[in-house]
Design a protein around this motif. Structure first.
Motif, PDB file in Angstrom:
ATOM      1  N   VAL A  45      39.174  11.795  34.568  1.00 58.45           N
ATOM      2  CA  VAL A  45      38.873  10.372  34.438  1.00 58.45           C
ATOM      3  C   VAL A  45      39.457   9.593  35.605  1.00 58.45           C
ATOM      4  CG1 VAL A  45      38.762  10.449  31.919  1.00 58.45           C
ATOM      5  CG2 VAL A  45      40.915   9.892  33.022  1.00 58.45           C
ATOM      6  N   GLU A  46      38.821   8.475  35.900  1.00 63.40           N
ATOM      7  CA  GLU A  46      39.313   7.561  36.923  1.00 63.40           C
ATOM      8  C   GLU A  46      39.712   6.269  36.223  1.00 63.40           C
ATOM      9  OE1 GLU A  46      37.862   5.842  41.213  1.00 63.40           O
ATOM     10  OE2 GLU A  46      36.356   6.231  39.688  1.00 63.40           O
ATOM     11  N   VAL A  47      40.939   5.848  36.445  1.00 61.30           N
ATOM     12  CA  VAL A  47      41.451   4.620  35.854  1.00 61.30           C
ATOM     13  C   VAL A  47      41.340   3.523  36.912  1.00 61.30           C
ATOM     14  CG1 VAL A  47      43.430   3.502  34.786  1.00 61.30           C
ATOM     15  CG2 VAL A  47      43.045   5.932  34.421  1.00 61.30           C
ATOM     16  N   TRP A  83      51.344   4.374  34.440  1.00 63.33           N
ATOM     17  CA  TRP A  83      50.544   5.373  33.751  1.00 63.33           C
ATOM     18  C   TRP A  83      51.020   5.623  32.326  1.00 63.33           C
ATOM     19  CZ3 TRP A  83      46.148   7.438  35.543  1.00 63.33           C
ATOM     20  CH2 TRP A  83      45.870   7.277  36.892  1.00 63.33           C
ATOM     21  N   LEU A 115      48.551   5.256  29.209  1.00 60.60           N
ATOM     22  CA  LEU A 115      47.208   5.835  29.186  1.00 60.60           C
ATOM     23  C   LEU A 115      46.940   6.604  27.896  1.00 60.60           C
ATOM     24  CD1 LEU A 115      44.513   6.324  30.552  1.00 60.60           C
ATOM     25  CD2 LEU A 115      45.527   8.307  31.679  1.00 60.60           C
ATOM     26  N   HIS A 149      48.205  13.070  36.571  1.00 57.26           N
ATOM     27  CA  HIS A 149      47.708  11.794  37.081  1.00 57.26           C
ATOM     28  C   HIS A 149      48.182  11.616  38.516  1.00 57.26           C
ATOM     29  CE1 HIS A 149      51.652   9.870  36.556  1.00 57.26           C
ATOM     30  NE2 HIS A 149      51.688  10.502  35.407  1.00 57.26           N
ATOM     31  N   LEU A 203      36.216   6.615  25.672  1.00 55.61           N
ATOM     32  CA  LEU A 203      36.757   6.163  26.958  1.00 55.61           C
ATOM     33  C   LEU A 203      36.167   4.849  27.460  1.00 55.61           C
ATOM     34  CD1 LEU A 203      37.158   9.507  28.936  1.00 55.61           C
ATOM     35  CD2 LEU A 203      38.939   8.115  27.891  1.00 55.61           C
ATOM     36  N   VAL A 259      45.399  -0.543  29.761  1.00 50.44           N
ATOM     37  CA  VAL A 259      46.284   0.616  29.828  1.00 50.44           C
ATOM     38  C   VAL A 259      47.687   0.045  29.923  1.00 50.44           C
ATOM     39  CG1 VAL A 259      46.981   2.640  31.141  1.00 50.44           C
ATOM     40  CG2 VAL A 259      44.568   2.080  30.916  1.00 50.44           C
ATOM     41  N   THR A 266      39.919  -0.327  33.262  1.00 48.59           N
ATOM     42  CA  THR A 266      38.817   0.425  32.671  1.00 48.59           C
ATOM     43  C   THR A 266      39.003   1.893  33.014  1.00 48.59           C
ATOM     44  OG1 THR A 266      37.437   0.080  34.616  1.00 48.59           O
ATOM     45  CG2 THR A 266      37.184  -1.487  32.823  1.00 48.59           C
ATOM     46  N   VAL A 267      38.426   2.746  32.193  1.00 50.46           N
ATOM     47  CA  VAL A 267      38.534   4.192  32.394  1.00 50.46           C
ATOM     48  C   VAL A 267      37.124   4.757  32.503  1.00 50.46           C
ATOM     49  CG1 VAL A 267      39.374   6.352  31.423  1.00 50.46           C
ATOM     50  CG2 VAL A 267      40.700   4.271  31.102  1.00 50.46           C
ATOM     51  N   ARG A 268      36.868   5.461  33.596  1.00 47.04           N
ATOM     52  CA  ARG A 268      35.564   6.079  33.824  1.00 47.04           C
ATOM     53  C   ARG A 268      35.686   7.585  33.735  1.00 47.04           C
ATOM     54  NH1 ARG A 268      33.418   3.263  39.247  1.00 47.04           N
ATOM     55  NH2 ARG A 268      35.554   2.624  39.467  1.00 47.04           N
ATOM     56  N   SER A 269      34.832   8.194  32.973  1.00 47.56           N
ATOM     57  CA  SER A 269      34.805   9.646  32.868  1.00 47.56           C
ATOM     58  C   SER A 269      34.021  10.203  34.046  1.00 47.56           C
ATOM     59  CB  SER A 269      34.149  10.057  31.551  1.00 47.56           C
ATOM     60  OG  SER A 269      34.091  11.453  31.464  1.00 47.56           O
TER      61      SER A 269
END
Length: 139
Positions: A11-13, A23, A26, A55, A78, A84, A90-93
């Motif tokens: 994932v990209e935060v 972090w 999360l 991370h 997600l 966070v 936002t969190v991208r898968s």
């Protein structure tokens, strides 16, 4: 005894402000989103084997480990993460991998692709400075 199979979500935060990002929240943010979307069943199904394994502060990428089958619940929750810790993010898968090794292989290809996209958008003067910096780094 049967082996407990896992899946690793890459994932990209994306925080609103990169400086001061922590972090620590999360894992709690993911559990909170799972509880909001899937309720107690979702939290109970994802708890065994659930953790944030890796991370990176520079690339803002994280690996989330979860049991196979329950990874679908985590992946579907997600997009609903808005914070966070105390910071809006936002969190991208990016990818679902069967091992951390395959996750890192994907990550290397992903970063190479992003780097090529960035290089194509540079002006000729910026491209020349970029090439000089790359040559200096290789020496």
């Amino acid at each position: 005894m049967v082996r407990f199979k896992k899946r690793y979500l890459v994932v990209e935060v994306v925080p609103e402000r990169r400086e001061g990002f922590r972090w620590a929240g999360l894992q709690a943010a993911v559990v909170s989103a799972i509880k909001k979307i899937h309720g107690d069943f979702g939290v109970a199904a994802t708890t065994p084997g659930f953790s944030v394994r890796y991370h990176n502060k520079g690339t803002l990428v994280a690996f989330i480990s979860v049991g196979r089958g329950a990874h679908r619940l985590v992946a579907s929750a997600l997009p609903f993460i808005t914070q966070v810790g105390e910071q809006p993010a936002t969190v991208r898968s990016l990818h679902i991998a069967a091992s951390m090794r395959h996750g890192f292989i994907f990550l290397q290809k992903y970063h190479e692709k992003k780097l090529k996209e960035m290089e194509e958008s540079l002006s000729p003067a910026e491209m020349q400075r970029w090439q000089q910096a790359k040559q200096a780094a290789l020496i």
